[in-house]
Design a protein around this motif. Structure first.
Motif, PDB file in Angstrom:
ATOM      1  N   PHE A 166       0.816  -1.215   0.000  1.00  0.00           N
ATOM      2  CA  PHE A 166       0.000   0.000   0.000  1.00  0.00           C
ATOM      3  C   PHE A 166       0.850   1.266   0.000  1.00  0.00           C
ATOM      4  O   PHE A 166       0.415   2.299  -0.522  1.00  0.00           O
ATOM      5  CB  PHE A 166      -1.008  -0.029   1.148  1.00  0.00           C
ATOM      6  CG  PHE A 166      -2.129  -0.994   0.874  1.00  0.00           C
ATOM      7  CD1 PHE A 166      -3.072  -0.747  -0.108  1.00  0.00           C
ATOM      8  CD2 PHE A 166      -2.213  -2.182   1.580  1.00  0.00           C
ATOM      9  CE1 PHE A 166      -4.090  -1.649  -0.397  1.00  0.00           C
ATOM     10  CE2 PHE A 166      -3.235  -3.095   1.314  1.00  0.00           C
ATOM     11  CZ  PHE A 166      -4.174  -2.831   0.330  1.00  0.00           C
ATOM     12  N   LYS A 167       2.068   1.203   0.506  1.00  0.00           N
ATOM     13  CA  LYS A 167       2.980   2.347   0.393  1.00  0.00           C
ATOM     14  C   LYS A 167       3.311   2.601  -1.073  1.00  0.00           C
ATOM     15  O   LYS A 167       3.390   3.744  -1.509  1.00  0.00           O
ATOM     16  CB  LYS A 167       4.266   2.109   1.184  1.00  0.00           C
ATOM     17  CG  LYS A 167       4.163   2.472   2.630  1.00  0.00           C
ATOM     18  CD  LYS A 167       5.522   2.340   3.302  1.00  0.00           C
ATOM     19  CE  LYS A 167       5.433   2.695   4.766  1.00  0.00           C
ATOM     20  NZ  LYS A 167       6.748   2.576   5.431  1.00  0.00           N
ATOM     21  N   CYS A 168       3.526   1.520  -1.828  1.00  0.00           N
ATOM     22  CA  CYS A 168       3.802   1.671  -3.259  1.00  0.00           C
ATOM     23  C   CYS A 168       2.650   2.363  -3.970  1.00  0.00           C
ATOM     24  O   CYS A 168       2.856   3.205  -4.837  1.00  0.00           O
ATOM     25  CB  CYS A 168       4.043   0.309  -3.905  1.00  0.00           C
ATOM     26  SG  CYS A 168       5.633  -0.417  -3.525  1.00  0.00           S
ATOM     27  N   LEU A 169       1.452   2.013  -3.606  1.00  0.00           N
ATOM     28  CA  LEU A 169       0.269   2.570  -4.262  1.00  0.00           C
ATOM     29  C   LEU A 169      -0.160   3.915  -3.692  1.00  0.00           C
ATOM     30  O   LEU A 169      -1.044   4.560  -4.248  1.00  0.00           O
ATOM     31  CB  LEU A 169      -0.897   1.585  -4.165  1.00  0.00           C
ATOM     32  CG  LEU A 169      -0.705   0.259  -4.890  1.00  0.00           C
ATOM     33  CD1 LEU A 169      -1.919  -0.623  -4.674  1.00  0.00           C
ATOM     34  CD2 LEU A 169      -0.450   0.472  -6.366  1.00  0.00           C
ATOM     35  N   SER A 170       0.462   4.356  -2.602  1.00  0.00           N
ATOM     36  CA  SER A 170       0.029   5.600  -1.961  1.00  0.00           C
ATOM     37  C   SER A 170       0.432   6.844  -2.753  1.00  0.00           C
ATOM     38  O   SER A 170      -0.138   7.911  -2.556  1.00  0.00           O
ATOM     39  CB  SER A 170       0.589   5.698  -0.539  1.00  0.00           C
ATOM     40  OG  SER A 170       1.987   5.845  -0.570  1.00  0.00           O
ATOM     41  N   ASP A 171       1.374   6.712  -3.660  1.00  0.00           N
ATOM     42  CA  ASP A 171       1.768   7.829  -4.506  1.00  0.00           C
ATOM     43  C   ASP A 171       0.942   7.791  -5.797  1.00  0.00           C
ATOM     44  O   ASP A 171       0.807   6.739  -6.421  1.00  0.00           O
ATOM     45  CB  ASP A 171       3.258   7.719  -4.837  1.00  0.00           C
ATOM     46  CG  ASP A 171       3.715   8.841  -5.735  1.00  0.00           C
ATOM     47  OD1 ASP A 171       4.040   9.920  -5.213  1.00  0.00           O
ATOM     48  OD2 ASP A 171       3.733   8.622  -6.968  1.00  0.00           O
ATOM     49  N   GLU A 172       0.419   8.935  -6.197  1.00  0.00           N
ATOM     50  CA  GLU A 172      -0.459   8.984  -7.370  1.00  0.00           C
ATOM     51  C   GLU A 172       0.246   8.510  -8.641  1.00  0.00           C
ATOM     52  O   GLU A 172      -0.324   7.750  -9.425  1.00  0.00           O
ATOM     53  CB  GLU A 172      -0.983  10.408  -7.572  1.00  0.00           C
ATOM     54  CG  GLU A 172      -1.947  10.520  -8.739  1.00  0.00           C
ATOM     55  CD  GLU A 172      -2.494  11.928  -8.916  1.00  0.00           C
ATOM     56  OE1 GLU A 172      -3.424  12.084  -9.722  1.00  0.00           O
ATOM     57  OE2 GLU A 172      -2.008  12.862  -8.253  1.00  0.00           O
ATOM     58  N   ARG A 223       2.849   6.450  -8.927  1.00  0.00           N
ATOM     59  CA  ARG A 223       3.072   4.997  -8.872  1.00  0.00           C
ATOM     60  C   ARG A 223       1.766   4.229  -9.048  1.00  0.00           C
ATOM     61  O   ARG A 223       1.731   3.211  -9.736  1.00  0.00           O
ATOM     62  CB  ARG A 223       3.756   4.610  -7.563  1.00  0.00           C
ATOM     63  CG  ARG A 223       5.204   5.038  -7.509  1.00  0.00           C
ATOM     64  CD  ARG A 223       5.946   4.386  -6.371  1.00  0.00           C
ATOM     65  NE  ARG A 223       5.409   4.691  -5.061  1.00  0.00           N
ATOM     66  CZ  ARG A 223       5.775   5.720  -4.307  1.00  0.00           C
ATOM     67  NH1 ARG A 223       6.696   6.568  -4.746  1.00  0.00           N
ATOM     68  NH2 ARG A 223       5.244   5.902  -3.112  1.00  0.00           N
ATOM     69  N   SER A 224       0.698   4.706  -8.432  1.00  0.00           N
ATOM     70  CA  SER A 224      -0.580   3.997  -8.579  1.00  0.00           C
ATOM     71  C   SER A 224      -1.059   4.051 -10.021  1.00  0.00           C
ATOM     72  O   SER A 224      -1.595   3.066 -10.536  1.00  0.00           O
ATOM     73  CB  SER A 224      -1.628   4.547  -7.615  1.00  0.00           C
ATOM     74  OG  SER A 224      -1.917   5.890  -7.877  1.00  0.00           O
ATOM     75  N   ASN A 225      -0.829   5.171 -10.706  1.00  0.00           N
ATOM     76  CA  ASN A 225      -1.215   5.260 -12.118  1.00  0.00           C
ATOM     77  C   ASN A 225      -0.355   4.357 -12.991  1.00  0.00           C
ATOM     78  O   ASN A 225      -0.850   3.712 -13.918  1.00  0.00           O
ATOM     79  CB  ASN A 225      -1.131   6.705 -12.600  1.00  0.00           C
ATOM     80  CG  ASN A 225      -2.224   7.569 -12.017  1.00  0.00           C
ATOM     81  OD1 ASN A 225      -3.291   7.082 -11.635  1.00  0.00           O
ATOM     82  ND2 ASN A 225      -1.969   8.854 -11.918  1.00  0.00           N
ATOM     83  N   ILE A 226       0.931   4.289 -12.692  1.00  0.00           N
ATOM     84  CA  ILE A 226       1.831   3.386 -13.433  1.00  0.00           C
ATOM     85  C   ILE A 226       1.355   1.947 -13.275  1.00  0.00           C
ATOM     86  O   ILE A 226       1.210   1.212 -14.254  1.00  0.00           O
ATOM     87  CB  ILE A 226       3.286   3.535 -12.940  1.00  0.00           C
ATOM     88  CG1 ILE A 226       3.872   4.866 -13.403  1.00  0.00           C
ATOM     89  CG2 ILE A 226       4.146   2.366 -13.430  1.00  0.00           C
ATOM     90  CD1 ILE A 226       5.225   5.207 -12.778  1.00  0.00           C
ATOM     91  N   VAL A 227       1.098   1.548 -12.048  1.00  0.00           N
ATOM     92  CA  VAL A 227       0.669   0.172 -11.786  1.00  0.00           C
ATOM     93  C   VAL A 227      -0.657  -0.116 -12.487  1.00  0.00           C
ATOM     94  O   VAL A 227      -0.833  -1.176 -13.098  1.00  0.00           O
ATOM     95  CB  VAL A 227       0.579  -0.104 -10.270  1.00  0.00           C
ATOM     96  CG1 VAL A 227      -0.082  -1.443  -9.995  1.00  0.00           C
ATOM     97  CG2 VAL A 227       1.972  -0.054  -9.649  1.00  0.00           C
TER      98      VAL A 227
END
Length: 106
Positions: free
Chosen positions: A7-13, A15-19
């Motif tokens: 969830f830390k990985c996804l907490s940045d906009e 990074r979440s958009n990349i994923v």
């Protein structure tokens, strides 16, 4: 991968958009991501390095291009969370995915 790291990985906009884009497209290169997210290559590369080192993404080289995909050993619960996020109708991921679909590397 533990829950906090995931969830830390996804907490940045970014990074979440990349994923989200990688989940939707199965595999993308840096130039695809820079085009779809309208961000600089160094910024995208910095976030990709973090996602790769955390174990969320893997990369493969093909000629001059490096392609990124979801790591195949990602726990099933992580994959399920990602699939829910990209299909939820009010998610920002849906908007990002609707951008350009043609790969610049093909």
């Amino acid at each position: 991968m533990d829950q906090v790291s995931f969830f830390k990985c996804l907490s940045d906009e970014t990074r979440s958009n990349i994923v989200a884009l990688v989940v939707k497209n199965k595999e993308l290169c840096v130039c695809d991501l820079t085009e779809k997210l309208q961000l600089s290559q160094p910024k995208i590369s910095r976030h990709l390095a973090l996602l790769r080192s955390s174990g969320l993404l893997q990369d493969r080289r093909q000629g001059q291009w490096v392609y990124y995909s979801i790591h195949p050993q990602l726990p099933m619960w992580c994959q399920e969370v990602l699939n829910i996020l990209i299909t939820h109708p009010t998610s920002q991921f849906v908007v990002i995915q609707e951008r350009a679909t043609q790969s610049c590397c093909e």
